[in-house]
Design a protein around this motif. Structure first.
Motif, PDB file in Angstrom:
ATOM      1  N   THR A   1      38.586  35.154  33.535  1.00  0.00           N
ATOM      2  CA  THR A   1      38.876  33.750  33.795  1.00  0.00           C
ATOM      3  C   THR A   1      39.497  33.612  35.170  1.00  0.00           C
ATOM      4  OG1 THR A   1      39.964  31.777  32.894  1.00  0.00           O
ATOM      5  CG2 THR A   1      41.205  33.838  32.792  1.00  0.00           C
ATOM      6  N   GLY A   2      39.376  32.418  35.742  1.00  0.00           N
ATOM      7  CA  GLY A   2      39.955  32.156  37.045  1.00  0.00           C
ATOM      8  C   GLY A   2      41.463  31.999  36.964  1.00  0.00           C
ATOM      9  N   SER A   3      42.081  31.905  38.139  1.00  0.00           N
ATOM     10  CA  SER A   3      43.527  31.745  38.184  1.00  0.00           C
ATOM     11  C   SER A   3      43.874  30.672  39.212  1.00  0.00           C
ATOM     12  CB  SER A   3      44.211  33.075  38.537  1.00  0.00           C
ATOM     13  OG  SER A   3      43.842  33.505  39.836  1.00  0.00           O
ATOM     14  N   ASN A   4      45.147  30.352  39.312  1.00  0.00           N
ATOM     15  CA  ASN A   4      45.598  29.350  40.266  1.00  0.00           C
ATOM     16  C   ASN A   4      47.081  29.584  40.523  1.00  0.00           C
ATOM     17  OD1 ASN A   4      46.337  27.038  41.699  1.00  0.00           O
ATOM     18  ND2 ASN A   4      44.841  25.765  40.640  1.00  0.00           N
ATOM     19  N   GLU A   5      47.424  30.094  41.726  1.00  0.00           N
ATOM     20  CA  GLU A   5      48.800  30.456  42.009  1.00  0.00           C
ATOM     21  C   GLU A   5      48.942  30.775  43.483  1.00  0.00           C
ATOM     22  OE1 GLU A   5      46.975  32.760  39.784  1.00  0.00           O
ATOM     23  OE2 GLU A   5      46.167  33.444  41.687  1.00  0.00           O
ATOM     24  N   THR A   6      50.137  31.053  43.895  1.00  0.00           N
ATOM     25  CA  THR A   6      50.381  31.647  45.202  1.00  0.00           C
ATOM     26  C   THR A   6      50.995  33.024  44.982  1.00  0.00           C
ATOM     27  OG1 THR A   6      52.654  30.815  45.417  1.00  0.00           O
ATOM     28  CG2 THR A   6      50.867  29.382  46.199  1.00  0.00           C
ATOM     29  N   ILE A   7      50.804  33.906  45.929  1.00  0.00           N
ATOM     30  CA  ILE A   7      51.364  35.249  45.813  1.00  0.00           C
ATOM     31  C   ILE A   7      52.883  35.198  45.763  1.00  0.00           C
ATOM     32  CG2 ILE A   7      51.630  37.467  47.012  1.00  0.00           C
ATOM     33  CD1 ILE A   7      48.767  37.057  48.060  1.00  0.00           C
ATOM     34  N   MET A   8      53.467  34.305  46.513  1.00  0.00           N
ATOM     35  CA  MET A   8      54.921  34.236  46.588  1.00  0.00           C
ATOM     36  C   MET A   8      55.555  33.738  45.295  1.00  0.00           C
ATOM     37  SD  MET A   8      55.865  35.422  49.520  1.00  0.00           S
ATOM     38  CE  MET A   8      54.547  36.609  49.277  1.00  0.00           C
ATOM     39  N   GLU A   9      54.814  32.960  44.527  1.00  0.00           N
ATOM     40  CA  GLU A   9      55.389  32.345  43.333  1.00  0.00           C
ATOM     41  C   GLU A   9      54.911  32.955  42.023  1.00  0.00           C
ATOM     42  OE1 GLU A   9      54.476  28.226  43.714  1.00  0.00           O
ATOM     43  OE2 GLU A   9      55.861  27.894  45.399  1.00  0.00           O
ATOM     44  N   ALA A  10      53.782  33.667  42.012  1.00  0.00           N
ATOM     45  CA  ALA A  10      53.241  34.199  40.757  1.00  0.00           C
ATOM     46  C   ALA A  10      54.126  35.324  40.222  1.00  0.00           C
ATOM     47  CB  ALA A  10      51.824  34.714  40.966  1.00  0.00           C
ATOM     48  N   PRO A  11      54.514  35.289  38.948  1.00  0.00           N
ATOM     49  CA  PRO A  11      55.363  36.337  38.382  1.00  0.00           C
ATOM     50  C   PRO A  11      54.579  37.602  38.064  1.00  0.00           C
ATOM     51  CG  PRO A  11      54.782  34.758  36.686  1.00  0.00           C
ATOM     52  CD  PRO A  11      54.213  34.227  37.976  1.00  0.00           C
ATOM     53  N   ASP A  12      55.295  38.690  37.879  1.00  0.00           N
ATOM     54  CA  ASP A  12      54.669  39.964  37.524  1.00  0.00           C
ATOM     55  C   ASP A  12      53.804  39.838  36.281  1.00  0.00           C
ATOM     56  OD1 ASP A  12      56.090  40.974  39.618  1.00  0.00           O
ATOM     57  OD2 ASP A  12      57.258  42.417  38.444  1.00  0.00           O
ATOM     58  N   GLU A  13      54.262  39.048  35.321  1.00  0.00           N
ATOM     59  CA  GLU A  13      53.550  38.941  34.047  1.00  0.00           C
ATOM     60  C   GLU A  13      52.131  38.402  34.236  1.00  0.00           C
ATOM     61  OE1 GLU A  13      57.823  39.125  33.453  1.00  0.00           O
ATOM     62  OE2 GLU A  13      56.562  37.764  34.658  1.00  0.00           O
ATOM     63  N   LYS A  14      51.969  37.470  35.159  1.00  0.00           N
ATOM     64  CA  LYS A  14      50.627  36.922  35.384  1.00  0.00           C
ATOM     65  C   LYS A  14      49.727  37.954  36.049  1.00  0.00           C
ATOM     66  CE  LYS A  14      48.187  32.791  36.900  1.00  0.00           C
ATOM     67  NZ  LYS A  14      48.292  31.436  37.495  1.00  0.00           N
ATOM     68  N   TRP A  15      50.248  38.676  37.024  1.00  0.00           N
ATOM     69  CA  TRP A  15      49.478  39.755  37.637  1.00  0.00           C
ATOM     70  C   TRP A  15      49.047  40.772  36.582  1.00  0.00           C
ATOM     71  CZ3 TRP A  15      47.699  40.327  42.572  1.00  0.00           C
ATOM     72  CH2 TRP A  15      48.211  39.461  43.545  1.00  0.00           C
ATOM     73  N   GLN A  16      49.964  41.142  35.702  1.00  0.00           N
ATOM     74  CA  GLN A  16      49.664  42.160  34.697  1.00  0.00           C
ATOM     75  C   GLN A  16      48.611  41.678  33.707  1.00  0.00           C
ATOM     76  OE1 GLN A  16      50.975  45.317  34.879  1.00  0.00           O
ATOM     77  NE2 GLN A  16      49.410  45.774  33.338  1.00  0.00           N
ATOM     78  N   ALA A  17      48.705  40.408  33.310  1.00  0.00           N
ATOM     79  CA  ALA A  17      47.748  39.861  32.344  1.00  0.00           C
ATOM     80  C   ALA A  17      46.330  39.888  32.901  1.00  0.00           C
ATOM     81  CB  ALA A  17      48.146  38.437  31.972  1.00  0.00           C
ATOM     82  N   TYR A  18      46.167  39.535  34.158  1.00  0.00           N
ATOM     83  CA  TYR A  18      44.838  39.559  34.763  1.00  0.00           C
ATOM     84  C   TYR A  18      44.353  40.984  35.010  1.00  0.00           C
ATOM     85  CZ  TYR A  18      44.262  34.554  35.325  1.00  0.00           C
ATOM     86  OH  TYR A  18      44.074  33.217  35.076  1.00  0.00           O
TER      87      TYR A  18
END
Length: 263
Positions: free
Chosen positions: A95-112
């Protein structure tokens, strides 16, 4: 053209809607039997039943989340229990995502990372031995043009799809000795239900011309000036997994209407 897929077994993740469902139908038209994995069990069962009745094949729904260790094991187990293995694996769930690198938490990176990369890793470890037992097979990864030509608003999607691309190439080199071919497809603009829903939301307060919005996206990004259909993409997937594409190994194919700007 006879693709030689009759009575082959194809496992498809994200198989209840959109590209995954289109790929499932394309395989079924060729006489292949199916294992369809998705999280939405009720919808998955309904689509599996419809495909089985329409095309006269066996279509087994496997409700699971392949982004988890347990979900990947459920699909691997279902392949062995229902068919004694599988000949084809299409890693499509994503699935797609929508965020900025500066604001995205570790949990979102890990989930993807779990969804786009580790699901493919775990399923490869489970399906490759079964394919070896059957004399070979094909694995196809659905990545994205964003793996090499990123869109600014979804850096996590871009990064994890790029990692999937590299994983696919490494896996291809490792398992071709076992007569297992691995390739990747990088689609561009494909008219999925997600695109339609997004367009409707974005135009809800400005007249509701969602078709016009989608046309403006196609005009901006695709030289062909339209979205591709799910069926157009699915036909390419099925060909790459067939014996007619027997010399295609470790490659990346763009089905993007000319969207890629590099050579």
């Amino acid at each position: 053209m006879d693709l030689g897929l009759k009575d082959k077994v194809a496992a498809i993740t994200g198989g209840s809607i959109g590209i995954g469902l289109g790929v499932a139908e394309a395989f079924a038209r060729e006489g292949a039997h199916l294992l369809l994995a998705a999280r939405q069990g009720e919808r998955l069962a309904a689509e599996a039943g419809r495909i089985a009745e329409t095309y006269g094949v066996t279509a087994v729904p496997v409700p699971c989340d392949v982004a988890t260790v347990e979900g990947a094991q459920e699909l691997i187990g279902a392949a062995r229990d229902n068919f004694g293995g599988a000949d084809i694996l299409v890693n499509n769930a994503g699935t797609g995502s929508n965020e900025t690198i500066m604001e995205a938490p570790d949990e979102k990176w890990q989930a993807y990372w779990e969804l786009h990369v580790m699901a493919a890793v775990r399923l490869a470890r489970g399906f490759v031995p079964m394919m070896k037992e059957r004399g070979g097979g094909a694995i196809l990864h659905n990545a994205s043009i964003c793996a090499v030509q990123p869109l600014w608003y979804e850096p996590i999607y871009n990064v994890t799809k790029a990692a999937l691309l590299m994983f696919s190439k490494n896996l291809a080199n490792e398992v071709i000795k076992d007569n297992i071919r691995v390739n990747t497809v990088n689609p561009g603009l494909i008219l999925t239900p997600d695109w339609v829903n997004t367009a409707k939301k974005l135009t809800a307060n400005s007249g509701g011309d969602w078709q016009g919005y989608l046309q403006s996206v196609a005009d901006e990004f695709a030289p062909i000036k339209r979205f591709g259909t799910v069926e157009e993409l699915a036909n390419f997937f099925v060909f790459l997994c067939s014996e007619r594409a027997s010399y295609s190994v470790g490659a990346t194919y763009y089905v993007d209407g000319g969207m890629l700007k590099t050579v």
